[in-house]
Scaffold this motif. Structure first.
Motif: not given
Length: 201
Positions: A9-16, A129-137, A158-162
């Motif tokens: 699983i890869g996730v950033s903003t909104g991950g917790p 691949v879950l919510t998050g900013m940028g191109s990582d993943g 449903s994403s905080v940041v898509w």
């Protein structure tokens, strides 16, 4: 796909907030398949996040440690100051924590986890691949798909940041683009279908 051996699983903003939802959805299969998570978060918060996920899901969740054997039934969370990667040691699969430069300005980087897991697990890997900013993943997702694995991405609503999942979806790398609450059940169905096909063959 081939019977899954691991989920990344890869996730950033909104991950917790997103991770407990997905792990609750994975509850029917987590005893069979280990879960490895690259989360963009400062190191001082990672232990708290792992404990919170375990409390909310009842699933054993731990900070990954260098050299430990990867076992079904556990969710392994990246420390906030190391890349989480996967390696072979004889017949075992182990965790390697890397103190190498950031990738995509991120450490831990989703690409590092996805790329190493694709090398080790190949077509038996599922990526989320879950919510998050940028191109990582994105590059790591390409590696999973190239190795024959399957990927699901979170949808925009449903994403905080898509950001991260949007790029994966736009490139056509995801087998499904789903609301957060549906991802776990979708992965469970994929695992059961692969097990059914394996038994029939």
């Amino acid at each position: 796909m081939t019977r899954p051996a691991a989920i990344v699983i890869g996730v950033s903003t909104g991950g917790p907030q997103a991770l407990p939802v997905v792990l609750n959805g994975l509850a029917p299969i987590i005893a069979q398949v280990p879960v490895l998570i690259a989360l963009h978060i400062p190191p001082e918060f990672t232990r708290t996040v792992a404990a919170r996920i375990e409390t909310l899901t009842g699933q054993p969740t731990r900070l990954a440690e260098d050299g430990e054997t990867i076992l079904p039934g556990y969710a392994y969370l990246s420390p906030g100051d190391r890349h989480l990667s996967v390696a072979r040691k004889g017949e075992m699969t182990i965790i390697r924590l890397l103190d190498t430069p950031p990738e995509n300005f991120c450490k831990p980087s989703v690409d590092v986890l996805f790329r190493s897991a694709a090398d080790v697990f190949g077509a038996t890997l599922i990526g989320i691949v879950l919510t998050g900013m940028g191109s990582d993943g994105l590059a790591g997702t390409r590696a999973i798909v190239a190795a024959g694995g399957a990927v699901v991405a979170q949808d925009a609503a449903s994403s905080v940041v898509w950001g991260m999942p949007r790029l994966v979806a736009a490139e056509g790398l995801a087998l499904a683009v789903l609301p957060l609450k549906e991802i776990g059940a979708w992965v469970c169905r994929l695992v059961r279908q692969s097990q059914f096909r394996e038994k029939k063959s």
